[in-house]
Enzyme design. Structure first.
Site, PDB file in Angstrom:
ATOM      1  N   GLU A  14      34.738  43.477  31.307  1.00 25.03           N
ATOM      2  CA  GLU A  14      33.844  42.931  32.342  1.00 25.03           C
ATOM      3  C   GLU A  14      34.078  43.764  33.587  1.00 25.03           C
ATOM      4  O   GLU A  14      35.136  43.660  34.227  1.00 25.03           O
ATOM      5  CB  GLU A  14      34.180  41.461  32.616  1.00 25.03           C
ATOM      6  CG  GLU A  14      33.942  40.534  31.436  1.00 25.03           C
ATOM      7  CD  GLU A  14      32.468  40.387  31.101  1.00 25.03           C
ATOM      8  OE1 GLU A  14      31.615  40.735  31.927  1.00 25.03           O
ATOM      9  OE2 GLU A  14      32.177  39.935  29.981  1.00 25.03           O
ATOM     10  N   GLU A  37      29.433  50.463  44.319  1.00 24.29           N
ATOM     11  CA  GLU A  37      29.927  49.104  44.549  1.00 24.29           C
ATOM     12  C   GLU A  37      30.895  49.113  45.735  1.00 24.29           C
ATOM     13  O   GLU A  37      31.854  49.890  45.759  1.00 24.29           O
ATOM     14  CB  GLU A  37      30.657  48.601  43.301  1.00 24.29           C
ATOM     15  CG  GLU A  37      31.154  47.180  43.455  1.00 24.29           C
ATOM     16  CD  GLU A  37      31.969  46.713  42.247  1.00 24.29           C
ATOM     17  OE1 GLU A  37      32.912  47.425  41.850  1.00 24.29           O
ATOM     18  OE2 GLU A  37      31.671  45.634  41.720  1.00 24.29           O
ATOM     19  N   CYS A  43      31.902  39.851  41.659  1.00 25.25           N
ATOM     20  CA  CYS A  43      31.247  40.919  40.888  1.00 25.25           C
ATOM     21  C   CYS A  43      29.758  40.690  40.765  1.00 25.25           C
ATOM     22  O   CYS A  43      29.000  41.628  40.559  1.00 25.25           O
ATOM     23  CB  CYS A  43      31.878  41.007  39.508  1.00 25.25           C
ATOM     24  SG  CYS A  43      31.719  39.471  38.584  1.00 25.25           S
ATOM     25  N   LYS A  92      48.593  40.301  32.515  1.00 24.32           N
ATOM     26  CA  LYS A  92      49.004  41.135  33.659  1.00 24.32           C
ATOM     27  C   LYS A  92      48.020  40.819  34.782  1.00 24.32           C
ATOM     28  O   LYS A  92      46.918  41.357  34.842  1.00 24.32           O
ATOM     29  CB  LYS A  92      48.918  42.619  33.254  1.00 24.32           C
ATOM     30  CG  LYS A  92      49.885  43.521  33.979  1.00 24.32           C
ATOM     31  CD  LYS A  92      49.749  43.522  35.476  1.00 24.32           C
ATOM     32  CE  LYS A  92      48.639  44.414  35.956  1.00 24.32           C
ATOM     33  NZ  LYS A  92      48.411  44.303  37.426  1.00 24.32           N
TER      34      LYS A  92
HETATM   35  P1  NAD Z   1      40.977  46.964  39.296  1.00 26.55           P
HETATM   36  O1  NAD Z   1      40.285  47.637  38.179  1.00 26.55           O
HETATM   37  O2  NAD Z   1      41.534  47.793  40.386  1.00 26.55           O
HETATM   38  O3  NAD Z   1      42.222  46.119  38.752  1.00 26.55           O
HETATM   39  C1  NAD Z   1      42.054  45.119  37.783  1.00 26.55           C
HETATM   40  C2  NAD Z   1      43.355  44.960  37.021  1.00 26.55           C
HETATM   41  O4  NAD Z   1      43.617  46.155  36.295  1.00 26.55           O
HETATM   42  C3  NAD Z   1      44.573  44.726  37.910  1.00 26.55           C
HETATM   43  O5  NAD Z   1      45.402  43.785  37.280  1.00 26.55           O
HETATM   44  C4  NAD Z   1      45.217  46.094  37.939  1.00 26.55           C
HETATM   45  O6  NAD Z   1      46.588  46.075  38.212  1.00 26.55           O
HETATM   46  C5  NAD Z   1      44.940  46.584  36.544  1.00 26.55           C
HETATM   47  N1  NAD Z   1      45.001  48.043  36.371  1.00 26.55           N
HETATM   48  C6  NAD Z   1      44.673  48.990  37.278  1.00 26.55           C
HETATM   49  N2  NAD Z   1      44.876  50.218  36.742  1.00 26.55           N
HETATM   50  C7  NAD Z   1      45.317  50.042  35.467  1.00 26.55           C
HETATM   51  C8  NAD Z   1      45.704  50.914  34.416  1.00 26.55           C
HETATM   52  N3  NAD Z   1      45.664  52.233  34.552  1.00 26.55           N
HETATM   53  N4  NAD Z   1      46.091  50.373  33.255  1.00 26.55           N
HETATM   54  C9  NAD Z   1      46.123  49.030  33.082  1.00 26.55           C
HETATM   55  N5  NAD Z   1      45.802  48.154  34.053  1.00 26.55           N
HETATM   56  C10 NAD Z   1      45.389  48.649  35.233  1.00 26.55           C
HETATM   57  O7  NAD Z   1      39.961  45.872  39.842  1.00 26.55           O
HETATM   58  P2  NAD Z   1      40.185  44.907  41.098  1.00 26.55           P
HETATM   59  O8  NAD Z   1      40.143  45.744  42.324  1.00 26.55           O
HETATM   60  O9  NAD Z   1      41.356  44.030  40.836  1.00 26.55           O
HETATM   61  O10 NAD Z   1      38.882  43.996  41.015  1.00 26.55           O
HETATM   62  C11 NAD Z   1      37.672  44.335  41.585  1.00 26.55           C
HETATM   63  C12 NAD Z   1      36.753  44.939  40.553  1.00 26.55           C
HETATM   64  O11 NAD Z   1      36.604  44.042  39.470  1.00 26.55           O
HETATM   65  C13 NAD Z   1      35.348  45.175  41.036  1.00 26.55           C
HETATM   66  O12 NAD Z   1      34.882  46.397  40.525  1.00 26.55           O
HETATM   67  C14 NAD Z   1      34.558  44.038  40.444  1.00 26.55           C
HETATM   68  O13 NAD Z   1      33.192  44.274  40.288  1.00 26.55           O
HETATM   69  C15 NAD Z   1      35.234  43.876  39.143  1.00 26.55           C
HETATM   70  N6  NAD Z   1      35.022  42.531  38.599  1.00 26.55           N
HETATM   71  C16 NAD Z   1      34.185  42.390  37.537  1.00 26.55           C
HETATM   72  C17 NAD Z   1      33.920  41.117  37.027  1.00 26.55           C
HETATM   73  C18 NAD Z   1      32.996  40.903  35.854  1.00 26.55           C
HETATM   74  O14 NAD Z   1      33.009  39.806  35.300  1.00 26.55           O
HETATM   75  N7  NAD Z   1      32.213  41.877  35.439  1.00 26.55           N
HETATM   76  C19 NAD Z   1      34.546  40.016  37.604  1.00 26.55           C
HETATM   77  C20 NAD Z   1      35.394  40.214  38.692  1.00 26.55           C
HETATM   78  C21 NAD Z   1      35.642  41.484  39.179  1.00 26.55           C
HETATM   79  O1  6OD Z   2      32.000  32.345  36.196  1.00 24.04           O
HETATM   80  C1  6OD Z   2      32.530  33.109  35.389  1.00 24.04           C
HETATM   81  O2  6OD Z   2      32.834  32.745  34.244  1.00 24.04           O
HETATM   82  C2  6OD Z   2      32.819  34.495  35.768  1.00 24.04           C
HETATM   83  N1  6OD Z   2      33.310  35.284  34.793  1.00 24.04           N
HETATM   84  C3  6OD Z   2      32.610  34.909  37.031  1.00 24.04           C
HETATM   85  C4  6OD Z   2      32.843  36.225  37.481  1.00 24.04           C
HETATM   86  C5  6OD Z   2      32.782  36.509  38.778  1.00 24.04           C
HETATM   87  C6  6OD Z   2      33.068  37.819  39.264  1.00 24.04           C
HETATM   88  O3  6OD Z   2      33.558  38.051  40.324  1.00 24.04           O
END
Ligand code: NAD
Ligand code: 6OD
Length: 486
Positions: free
Chosen positions: A254, A390, A288, A178
């Site tokens: 993550e 964040e 992130c 998804k």
């Molecule tokens: P988000 O949590 O809003 O959405 C992520 C995914 O989850 C989307 O596909 C969304 O449709 C889905 N989703 C949302 N609500 C849901 C529910 N109730 N049930 C199931 N699925 C659901 O995150 P975003 O805005 O897409 O991404 C940004 C966030 O992601 C930031 O907080 C960022 O730090 C984090 N992030 C973390 C990492 C990491 O590796 N730790 C990497 C990239 C992004």
């Molecule tokens: O480089 C990667 O494997 C990884 N998971 C990066 C994540 C970036 C977050 O925005």
């Protein structure tokens, strides 16, 4: 108008309900695609296809045969590099120069690396004594977990989705993906590549849609998914964890971060400035691992802030196709509202705005896009929302510190624990401070330098589990001990 459908059992399908949502170009604000929104019926069809594929040719292939197919998937992405690049840049607005160096090559590498590393993953053996003296031999074997629900975010769409799909498939699982509603395109395009590479039907499925009360929630509620892997916000991670608890299903999470950078006065100044600028502004701050809190040792503070200000003001704001662009828009107008609300909070809380803080003037063709200025602040209190929450935008708060102990305490003063970056030429200090920082990933004199064999993930509220190398392979397999009485 482009139409983006689900990919289920090897074919593109529309939603039975006919429901679609608009996908906007972040650099113009104009709608360029209608995306089908999965209801429970499409999610169920995708999960059934994935379940059935676990009993088909995919399950009967050797690890080497699966690996050869995954190499073809990687080669298929590279053969269609321009299409993937165009799709990723249109969905996200990110500069082509960025996506062509990071997102698309990593999309391919994520298949190659895990197709190869799965061949070398070991399992344990124990010889044991028994009362009759004959002994017993314990050995473990790994088996795929089954159907994996993959829920991915919008900031590095292909990279982060394939970072999960690559190892999941290498281990013999099947997936239902998804992707984020903001970035449906590359996950959809990957379906064609999977078919061309000979991935059997039902092994890779994509359901398009939103999160709550849509495809995301329907997927996590589906009882026939065996495990979930999620990247996204911490709050969403909590929701997914609750859903996964029904049926006691494993989760890999993550999540978000509020990452610190620490600059010691003994750093290599040019390298620290260049690396910090990248860690704050790359992908418009939507990484992130990006730095949103910067701590600079007092003797260097003013000079460092001045260098960062000059660097931020030298960024070229522009659309993906602008070859000079180094800073794209945010992913959506909704996300821009969130980031701008923090720009307002910073002003309300008494920040000194070093640079930016608003919306740039853009040419009329781009006026409807999700643009914000790269922004730096100083002088906010440590408990300010801008310093603790964040933001996920091109912005950072900078604060001076005096001692090593103070820097460590400030950096650790957060509910998150994803990454931290430190800049120093003192080797002893580098090891000492790195050892004390409460985060899963520490970079010394670098940022986002990635070796895909290493453990990737966060502590505290930044996640559960680790991805990368053997850690991914452990999550996507079930370890079974076999005890043989001799
Ligand atoms: P988000 O949590 O809003 O959405 C992520 C995914 O989850 C989307 O596909 C969304 O449709 C889905 N989703 C949302 N609500 C849901 C529910 N109730 N049930 C199931 N699925 C659901 O995150 P975003 O805005 O897409 O991404 C940004 C966030 O992601 C930031 O907080 C960022 O730090 C984090 N992030 C973390 C990492 C990491 O590796 N730790 C990497 C990239 C992004
Ligand atoms: O480089 C990667 O494997 C990884 N998971 C990066 C994540 C970036 C977050 O925005």
């Amino acid at each position: 108008m482009q139409e983006i459908k689900h990919f289920i059992d090897g074919a593109y399908v529309a939603s039975a309900s006919g429901r679609t949502f608009d996908k906007l170009d972040p650099s113009t604000g104009e709608v360029f695609a209608k995306v089908h929104e999965a209801g429970e019926a499409e999610v169920d069809a995708a999960v059934r296809a994935a379940r059935a594929a676990l009993k088909g040719p995919w399950a009967r292939m050797s690890v080497a045969e699966r690996g050869a197919i995954l190499h073809k998937v990687a080669d298929g992405i590279l053969a269609r590099f321009e299409e993937f690049l165009a799709a990723e840049c249109r969905d996200t607005g990110k500069p082509r120069s960025l996506a062509s160096h990071i997102d698309i090559p990593r999309g391919a590498a994520n298949f190659k690396v895990f197709a190869d590393s799965v061949k070398n993953v070991a399992a344990e053996t124990f010889e044991m004594d028994t009362p009759d003296g004959a002994g017993a031999l314990n050995y473990a074997v790994r088996r795929p977990r089954g159907v994996i629900g993959v829920i991915s975010p919008w900031n590095l769409p292909l990279l982060l989705m394939t970072w999960k799909v690559g190892p999941a498939l290498a281990c013999g699982n099947t997936v239902v993906v998804k992707p984020s509603e903001e970035t449906p395109s590359t996950a959809a395009l990957l379906g064609e590549v999977m078919n061309a590479a000979g991935v059997p039907k039902g092994v890779y499925n994509v359901v398009q849609g939103l999160g709550g009360n849509s495809a995301g929630e329907f997927l996590t509620a589906h009882p026939d998914v065996d495990a979930f892997t999620f990247t996204g916000e911490t709050g969403t991670g909590e929701t997914i964890m609750r859903a996964a608890s029904r049926g006691v299903r494993p989760v890999s999470l993550e999540l978000g971060g509020k990452n610190a950078g620490i600059v010691f006065a003994d750093c290599d100044l040019d390298k620290a400035v260049e690396g910090t600028l990248r860690s704050v502004f790359a992908n418009s701050g939507q990484v992130c691992l990006g730095t949103e809190r910067l701590y600079v040792q007092r003797p260097l503070f003013e000079a460092f802030v001045a260098r960062l200000k000059a660097g931020a003001e030298a960024l070229v704001i522009g659309a993906p196709d602008d070859p000079k662009a180094t800073l794209g828009p945010l992913v959506s107008l909704t996300h821009r509202e969130k980031v701008l609300s923090y720009y307002q909070q910073a002003r309300d809380q008494g920040a000194t705005v070093v640079t930016g803080g608003g919306v740039p003037d853009m040419p009329s063709a781009l006026a409807g896009g999700a643009w914000v200025q790269p922004t730096l602040w100083t002088d906010l209190p440590d408990d300010s929302s801008v310093v603790t929450e964040e933001i996920f935008g091109p912005c950072c708060h900078i604060r001076p510190f005096d001692s090593e102990e103070e820097a460590v305490a400030l950096a650790n003063d957060t509910r998150y624990g994803l990454s931290a970056t430190l800049w120093t030429e003192n080797l002893g200090r580098a090891h000492r401070v790195a050892g004390q920082l409460e985060a899963g990933i520490i970079w010394v004199n670098s940022w986002f330098l990635r070796d895909l064999r290493t453990a990737f993930g966060g502590s505290k509220q930044s996640g559960i589990g680790r991805e990368g190398g053997v850690h991914s392979l452990e999550f996507y397999t079930e370890l079974k001990n076999i005890c043989v009485k001799l």
